[in-house]
Write a protein that holds these residues in place. Structure first.
Motif, PDB file in Angstrom:
ATOM      1  N   SER A 137      46.111  15.081  11.365  1.00 34.54           N
ATOM      2  CA  SER A 137      44.872  15.277  11.087  1.00 34.54           C
ATOM      3  C   SER A 137      44.407  15.799   9.708  1.00 34.54           C
ATOM      4  O   SER A 137      43.373  15.978   9.431  1.00 34.54           O
ATOM      5  CB  SER A 137      44.475  16.417  12.086  1.00 34.54           C
ATOM      6  N   GLN A 138      45.713  15.890   8.755  1.00 37.79           N
ATOM      7  CA  GLN A 138      45.540  16.347   7.474  1.00 37.79           C
ATOM      8  C   GLN A 138      45.354  15.459   6.616  1.00 37.79           C
ATOM      9  O   GLN A 138      46.393  14.611   6.453  1.00 37.79           O
ATOM     10  CB  GLN A 138      46.444  17.551   7.314  1.00 37.79           C
ATOM     11  N   LEU A 139      44.377  15.368   5.508  1.00 35.09           N
ATOM     12  CA  LEU A 139      44.418  14.479   4.663  1.00 35.09           C
ATOM     13  C   LEU A 139      44.571  15.254   3.292  1.00 35.09           C
ATOM     14  O   LEU A 139      43.708  16.025   2.966  1.00 35.09           O
ATOM     15  CB  LEU A 139      42.868  13.560   4.549  1.00 35.09           C
ATOM     16  N   LEU A 140      45.497  14.545   2.432  1.00 36.56           N
ATOM     17  CA  LEU A 140      45.571  15.284   1.253  1.00 36.56           C
ATOM     18  C   LEU A 140      44.567  14.827   0.071  1.00 36.56           C
ATOM     19  O   LEU A 140      44.293  13.508   0.222  1.00 36.56           O
ATOM     20  CB  LEU A 140      47.150  14.826   0.526  1.00 36.56           C
ATOM     21  N   THR A 141      43.948  15.486  -0.700  1.00 35.11           N
ATOM     22  CA  THR A 141      42.790  15.166  -1.765  1.00 35.11           C
ATOM     23  C   THR A 141      43.447  15.943  -3.177  1.00 35.11           C
ATOM     24  O   THR A 141      44.267  16.863  -2.981  1.00 35.11           O
ATOM     25  CB  THR A 141      41.719  15.783  -1.294  1.00 35.11           C
ATOM     26  N   LEU A 142      42.826  15.462  -4.001  1.00 40.11           N
ATOM     27  CA  LEU A 142      43.121  15.954  -5.359  1.00 40.11           C
ATOM     28  C   LEU A 142      42.188  17.215  -5.414  1.00 40.11           C
ATOM     29  O   LEU A 142      41.068  17.389  -5.157  1.00 40.11           O
ATOM     30  CB  LEU A 142      42.680  15.078  -6.449  1.00 40.11           C
ATOM     31  N   SER A 197      36.884  11.626  15.013  1.00 40.60           N
ATOM     32  CA  SER A 197      37.032  13.138  14.416  1.00 40.60           C
ATOM     33  C   SER A 197      37.259  12.943  13.003  1.00 40.60           C
ATOM     34  O   SER A 197      37.692  11.886  12.434  1.00 40.60           O
ATOM     35  CB  SER A 197      38.005  13.775  15.343  1.00 40.60           C
ATOM     36  N   PRO A 198      36.674  13.912  12.135  1.00 43.50           N
ATOM     37  CA  PRO A 198      36.685  14.109  10.796  1.00 43.50           C
ATOM     38  C   PRO A 198      38.432  14.666  10.569  1.00 43.50           C
ATOM     39  O   PRO A 198      38.698  15.311  11.173  1.00 43.50           O
ATOM     40  CB  PRO A 198      35.838  15.070  10.280  1.00 43.50           C
ATOM     41  N   PRO A 199      38.930  14.181   9.444  1.00 42.19           N
ATOM     42  CA  PRO A 199      40.273  14.614   9.073  1.00 42.19           C
ATOM     43  C   PRO A 199      40.072  15.889   8.500  1.00 42.19           C
ATOM     44  O   PRO A 199      38.902  16.456   7.967  1.00 42.19           O
ATOM     45  CB  PRO A 199      40.791  13.662   7.764  1.00 42.19           C
ATOM     46  N   GLU A 200      41.259  16.580   8.347  1.00 43.33           N
ATOM     47  CA  GLU A 200      41.154  17.991   7.759  1.00 43.33           C
ATOM     48  C   GLU A 200      41.593  18.056   6.318  1.00 43.33           C
ATOM     49  O   GLU A 200      42.539  17.375   6.012  1.00 43.33           O
ATOM     50  CB  GLU A 200      42.023  18.934   8.609  1.00 43.33           C
ATOM     51  N   ILE A 201      40.692  18.413   5.277  1.00 36.25           N
ATOM     52  CA  ILE A 201      41.090  18.212   4.013  1.00 36.25           C
ATOM     53  C   ILE A 201      41.884  19.154   3.504  1.00 36.25           C
ATOM     54  O   ILE A 201      41.833  20.390   3.985  1.00 36.25           O
ATOM     55  CB  ILE A 201      39.855  18.130   3.088  1.00 36.25           C
TER      56      ILE A 201
END
Length: 346
Positions: free
Chosen positions: A335-340, A259-263
């Motif tokens: 499931s949550q991925l931190l991005t800039l 599954s994809p991570p949640e951005i």
């Protein structure tokens, strides 16, 4: 003692000294011997450069190009090749269904061409594939492709249902990272690191993570992103590719979920940047991008001290103050991925 390549100036001085030591009288200012020394120094300097290059190829962490491919092959790894985007479009007809020959060429607004690779069904849906490798062939849903050559009874525009999965060839840095991971973490027949390495073997995948037992006993959840694409969140085509690849390698008793991570973007406000100009701002932004790519993982916090350190590491930066965030950004669950996110300058 480690090898140090002499500079061209040092080689010239050595040759001048050697030549002078063998002459009975001092050389004249415009002596032919000085010319010969400089010509020979240039050739010797090139040979030293080649020796230095070969020296780097002896080690995993510095090898490059064909030598890196050779090292990787010893451990059963191959460079991921570029792949073509593929998907489906809807073709509309002015009247009854018309035969659209396989291989019919369609083109996007940015000049990327595609060909049909199957028949058109009763709903006007057909499979297409990009003619070129790479991410340039990926398009958004509901974008429009145009027939290069008109077909009687067929409208010139076709609407994209899905069109993705195109990826660039793997870079040296990416292959080197997989090789070092393979050497450091020997496969054990289904450990967490094995699932990560299996996911990274799929073209287009740049980062992957494994979460055992997330969906119950015997389950394994794999999440990944595709940093080389316009959208790092994988589309269904990429999810299917990764699932099919891992499914052939996983232990038969494991229940696999891909599954994809949640951005979750993290917005940053920076005040008092010194000096505050376009070059320093760009350097700060790049350092922060690298930080989130390096330390970001589903469920993993990004330390505020690391954000400050990344800004301080930017080329030309002398001083700054981080107004927000005021504490470590923390994801909500695995499931949550931190991005800039957005950077605000004050």
């Amino acid at each position: 003692m480690s090898f140090e390549r002499p500079t061209l100036k040092e080689i010239v001085e050595r040759l001048d000294g050697d030549t002078q030591s063998r002459l009975s009288v001092p050389q004249m200012r415009r002596s032919n011997a000085k010319v010969f020394d400089r010509v020979l120094a240039g050739a010797v300097h090139s040979l030293y450069g080649y020796i230095e290059y070969l020296n780097r190829q002896q080690f995993f962490d510095t090898a490059e190009s064909d030598y890196l491919d050779r090292w990787a092959s010893i451990y059963g790894l191959t460079r991921k090749q570029a792949t073509k985007a593929s998907g489906q479009v809807i073709i509309k007809f002015s009247g009854e269904l018309v035969n659209v020959p396989e291989g019919t060429i369609l083109q996007s607004d940015d000049g990327i061409q595609y060909k049909t690779v199957g028949p058109v069904d009763s709903s006007g849906i057909t499979e297409i594939e990009a003619l070129v490798d790479g991410t340039s062939g990926n398009q958004l849903e509901e974008d429009v492709l145009t027939l290069v050559s008109p077909i009687v009874g067929v409208y010139s525009e076709a609407t994209i249902i899905k069109l993705g999965g195109g990826s660039e060839a793997e870079s040296d840095d990416s292959l080197r990272g997989r090789l070092l991971s393979r050497v450091r973490e020997t496969p054990h027949g289904g450990t967490s690191s094995d699932y990560v390495q299996w996911a990274l073997e799929v073209p287009g995948v740049t980062r992957a993570w494994c979460f055992p037992k997330e969906s119950g006993e015997g389950s394994v959840t794999v999440r990944f992103v595709c940093d080389g694409m316009d959208e790092i969140i994988p589309d269904k085509a990429m999810l299917d590719k990764v699932f099919e690849h891992i499914d052939k390698l996983r232990p038969v008793t494991a229940h696999l979920y891909v599954s994809p991570p949640e951005i979750r973007p993290v917005n940053i406000t920076i005040a008092g940047l010194l000096p505050d100009d376009a070059d320093v701002r760009a350097a700060v932004k790049q350092e922060l991008k690298d930080l989130f790519a390096r330390e970001g993982a589903p469920g993993q916090r990004i330390y505020l001290s690391h954000i400050r350190a990344a800004i301080s590491a930017a080329l030309g930066e002398e001083d700054h103050s981080v107004v927000s965030p005021t504490s470590d950004p923390i994801p909500d669950g695995n499931s949550q991925l931190l991005t800039l996110g957005e950077i605000t300058w004050q």
